[in-house]
Scaffold this motif. Sequence first.
Motif, short mmCIF file in Angstrom:
data_model
loop_
_atom_site.label_atom_id
_atom_site.label_comp_id
_atom_site.label_asym_id
_atom_site.label_seq_id
_atom_site.Cartn_x
_atom_site.Cartn_y
_atom_site.Cartn_z
N CYS A 23 0.84 -1.22 0.00
CA CYS A 23 0.00 0.00 0.00
C CYS A 23 0.86 1.26 0.00
O CYS A 23 0.52 2.26 -0.63
CB CYS A 23 -0.93 0.00 1.20
N MET A 24 1.98 1.22 0.72
CA MET A 24 2.91 2.35 0.73
C MET A 24 3.42 2.63 -0.68
O MET A 24 3.42 3.77 -1.15
CB MET A 24 4.10 2.06 1.66
N VAL A 25 3.84 1.56 -1.35
CA VAL A 25 4.37 1.71 -2.71
C VAL A 25 3.28 2.20 -3.66
O VAL A 25 3.51 3.13 -4.46
CB VAL A 25 4.95 0.36 -3.21
N ILE A 26 2.10 1.59 -3.58
CA ILE A 26 1.00 1.99 -4.45
C ILE A 26 0.63 3.46 -4.22
O ILE A 26 0.42 4.23 -5.16
CB ILE A 26 -0.23 1.10 -4.22
N ALA A 260 12.49 8.94 11.88
CA ALA A 260 11.78 7.71 12.20
C ALA A 260 12.44 6.92 13.33
O ALA A 260 11.75 6.22 14.08
CB ALA A 260 11.69 6.83 10.95
N ILE A 261 13.75 7.06 13.49
CA ILE A 261 14.46 6.27 14.50
C ILE A 261 13.99 6.61 15.92
O ILE A 261 13.57 5.71 16.66
CB ILE A 261 15.98 6.43 14.35
N ALA A 296 1.02 4.04 22.62
CA ALA A 296 2.08 3.89 21.63
C ALA A 296 1.75 4.59 20.32
O ALA A 296 2.63 5.13 19.64
CB ALA A 296 2.34 2.40 21.37
N SER A 297 0.46 4.58 19.93
CA SER A 297 0.07 5.24 18.69
C SER A 297 -0.34 6.68 18.97
O SER A 297 -0.56 7.06 20.11
CB SER A 297 -1.07 4.48 18.00
N ASN A 298 -0.44 7.48 17.90
CA ASN A 298 -0.63 8.92 18.06
C ASN A 298 -1.86 9.44 17.33
O ASN A 298 -2.31 8.86 16.35
CB ASN A 298 0.60 9.67 17.53
N LEU A 326 4.03 7.74 8.86
CA LEU A 326 4.74 6.74 8.07
C LEU A 326 5.25 5.59 8.92
O LEU A 326 5.23 4.43 8.51
CB LEU A 326 5.92 7.38 7.33
N THR A 327 5.74 5.91 10.13
CA THR A 327 6.36 4.88 10.98
C THR A 327 5.34 4.14 11.83
O THR A 327 5.58 2.99 12.22
CB THR A 327 7.42 5.51 11.90
#
Length: 348
Positions: A23-26, A260-261, A296-298, A326-327
Amino acid sequence: MEKTKQAGISSFQKYLTLCVLACMVIGVLIGKFAPAVPSTLGKLEIAGISIPIAILIWIMIYPMMLKVDFQSVKQVGRNPKGLFVTWIVNWLIKPFTMYGIAALFFFAIFKGSIAPELATEYLAGTVLLGAAPCTAMVFVWSTLTKGNPAYTVVQVATNDLIILIAFVPIVKFLLGVSNVSVPYSTLFISVILFVVIPLAGGILTRIRVVKQKGQTFFEDEFVHKFDNATTIGLLLTLVLIFASQTEVILSNPLHIVLIAIPLTIQTVLIFSVAYITAKLVKLPHDIAAPAGMIGASNFFELAVAVAIALFGTTSPAALATTVGVLTEVPVMLLLVKVANSTKGWFQK
């Protein structure tokens, strides 16, 4: 029959990570070669919230809301420890660990790769993410970990109320930004779109189907018609998000990795703190897993909106909040696997 359904769900979710990458690539390909598509859809919004994404999030959330029984919601008060874990981790720990981890990486570890001015704005973007625990996507993670739907709703609803009071003071304190202006219309409309509407829809559907067909039909047949809706909604949402963020992704590949790190480390840390704490206070797994996921999620919709309002659409701060989107999904899918594989740690 039940085992067959569960096997189908497990098989579908087994390849979920690969589907996410696809899905990211698409999404990026659509944004690159058919930019009119995300541009047109991006114009459909209310208070900075994309209407197409809101609809897809409804598709994700609705199946879980079908499982919410109002009697179960009333019983949440009998076991408030899960709420305490969520509140403490989200508001007394998460924003400050986000600030510390991001500052360490941007100003020290990545000092040679990121200029001080950029580091300051990247830090601002990550703090906005850290001060906004998840509102919508947590229902997806709760579903994938077989979380208690009624308890998850209360966890999310109470955090939404705390956001209204605590978000601005925390951001001002951590960043020293005196002119933080939060689009409260975004906050209120998000709560209505991502909690109130799907919850009302789920409850009304439940009442009607049970009245017409009975409780057994509802639990054994009707609910299972939507088993894969959450995952499909998630994948389509990702395509849309990545299509709209293509330019940002392609123009800042190195800095996206650097941002992202610390975001990944923060996500894993906060999940671990909440999840282990839930284990120590002897919460059941169906409450412990969502408790870890919600911190953990935002609430990236809010973080992105505030970053744009404060620093501008093309600002480094806005980029940092975008990297949070993205991450989040790949890391959260990993944490879903961790939660599911450690279910045996918890008392039944």
